[in-house]
Every structure is written in structure tokens, then in C-alpha cells.
Design a protein around this motif. Structure first.
Motif, PDB file in Angstrom:
ATOM      1  N   ALA A  32      82.975  29.656  65.116  1.00 41.32           N
ATOM      2  CA  ALA A  32      83.590  28.583  64.646  1.00 41.32           C
ATOM      3  C   ALA A  32      83.164  28.167  63.376  1.00 41.32           C
ATOM      4  N   TYR A  33      84.051  27.297  62.647  1.00 36.68           N
ATOM      5  CA  TYR A  33      83.546  26.657  61.497  1.00 36.68           C
ATOM      6  C   TYR A  33      83.044  25.170  61.553  1.00 36.68           C
ATOM      7  N   TYR A  34      81.960  25.247  60.663  1.00 37.50           N
ATOM      8  CA  TYR A  34      81.275  23.897  60.594  1.00 37.50           C
ATOM      9  C   TYR A  34      81.110  23.334  59.286  1.00 37.50           C
ATOM     10  N   CYS A  35      80.910  21.934  59.057  1.00 39.97           N
ATOM     11  CA  CYS A  35      80.703  21.519  57.616  1.00 39.97           C
ATOM     12  C   CYS A  35      79.287  21.759  57.235  1.00 39.97           C
ATOM     13  N   THR A  36      78.940  21.792  56.051  1.00 37.15           N
ATOM     14  CA  THR A  36      77.738  21.988  55.470  1.00 37.15           C
ATOM     15  C   THR A  36      76.332  21.290  56.303  1.00 37.15           C
ATOM     16  N   ALA A  37      76.503  20.184  56.491  1.00 36.10           N
ATOM     17  CA  ALA A  37      75.459  19.165  57.143  1.00 36.10           C
ATOM     18  C   ALA A  37      75.297  19.646  58.591  1.00 36.10           C
ATOM     19  N   CYS A  38      76.519  19.844  59.450  1.00 37.46           N
ATOM     20  CA  CYS A  38      76.130  20.377  60.705  1.00 37.46           C
ATOM     21  C   CYS A  38      75.747  21.645  60.683  1.00 37.46           C
ATOM     22  N   ALA A  39      76.151  22.724  59.876  1.00 42.29           N
ATOM     23  CA  ALA A  39      75.539  23.930  59.691  1.00 42.29           C
ATOM     24  C   ALA A  39      74.049  24.128  59.767  1.00 42.29           C
ATOM     25  N   ARG A  40      73.627  22.998  58.462  1.00 43.26           N
ATOM     26  CA  ARG A  40      72.231  23.028  58.205  1.00 43.26           C
ATOM     27  C   ARG A  40      71.463  22.642  59.329  1.00 43.26           C
ATOM     28  N   SER A  41      71.949  21.671  60.091  1.00 46.61           N
ATOM     29  CA  SER A  41      71.465  21.123  61.339  1.00 46.61           C
ATOM     30  C   SER A  41      71.238  22.229  62.331  1.00 46.61           C
ATOM     31  N   ILE A  42      72.236  22.885  62.815  1.00 51.31           N
ATOM     32  CA  ILE A  42      72.165  24.032  63.518  1.00 51.31           C
ATOM     33  C   ILE A  42      71.386  25.195  63.168  1.00 51.31           C
ATOM     34  N   ASN A  43      71.323  25.324  61.767  1.00 54.20           N
ATOM     35  CA  ASN A  43      70.518  26.654  61.227  1.00 54.20           C
ATOM     36  C   ASN A  43      68.890  26.218  61.357  1.00 54.20           C
ATOM     37  N   SER A  44      68.653  24.898  61.430  1.00 52.75           N
ATOM     38  CA  SER A  44      67.153  24.156  61.349  1.00 52.75           C
ATOM     39  C   SER A  44      66.945  24.713  62.768  1.00 52.75           C
ATOM     40  N   SER A  45      67.745  24.272  64.006  1.00 47.60           N
ATOM     41  CA  SER A  45      67.366  24.395  65.240  1.00 47.60           C
ATOM     42  C   SER A  45      67.197  25.723  65.578  1.00 47.60           C
ATOM     43  N   ALA A  46      68.097  26.690  64.978  1.00 51.09           N
ATOM     44  CA  ALA A  46      68.143  28.080  65.562  1.00 51.09           C
ATOM     45  C   ALA A  46      66.899  28.824  64.787  1.00 51.09           C
TER      46      ALA A  46
END
Length: 88
Positions: A32-46
Motif C-alpha cells: 500500500a502507499y504511505y505519505c513521506t513522514a509515515c514512510a520514513r518512520s516505517i523505514n526507520s523501524s524496519a
């Protein structure tokens, strides 16, 4: 019809759901698609947990990269080797 998680729709994160037109981040896990802020947060956790980023900025709904299994397995193997090497 809901635009949540769709290309040029709204962020897939329920607590966010901001419009993402022009700034689409595709999550290779949830597909699915995410906004920049949420994607960065997800990537940080990943990165912290699996050593790889799972959200990728895309320009078209046709761009849907696969989940980075091979890279994740390489990172995991390197971490395990480093741990095993430090136990001697």
C-alpha cells in the motif's frame, strides 16, 4: 470509495490518512502507499529490526518493487556471524 493506501490517494496509516498526491511511498510489505513522514518512520523501524528499508518512493502505480527478502537475509546472516564471532 476509500482512497486509503492507494496511489495518489491518502496515507495507508489509519492515524494519518493525509493526501499523498505526488509523494507516493510504496510499502513492499503491506503493498500500500504511505505519505513521506509515515514512510520514513516505517523505514526507520524496519532498519532497526531487519536492516532494510521497506518503503520506496515511486512515481507511478506501475512501480511496485518486491519485498527485499534477499537483502534482509544478507543483513540477518551478517548480524548472526558477527554475534557468533564475538562469542569465542
Amino acid at each position: 470509495m476509500s482512497e486509503k493506501g492507494k496511489f495518489d490517494g491518502n496515507c495507508n496509516r489509519t492515524a494519518c490518512q493525509v493526501p499523498i498526491a505526488g509523494e507516493n511511498w510504496f510499502n513492499t510489505s503491506t503493498r500500500a502507499y504511505y505519505c513521506t513522514a509515515c514512510a520514513r518512520s516505517i523505514n526507520s523501524s524496519a532498519l532497526r529490526f531487519d536492516g532494510v528499508e521497506i518503503c520506496v518512493a515511486v512515481d507511478s502505480p506501475d512501480e511496485q518493487p518486491p519485498f527485499p527478502w534477499e537483502e534482509m537475509n544478507r543483513v540477518r546472516a551478517a548480524r548472526e556471524a558477527a554475534l557468533a564471532g564475538g562469542q569465542g
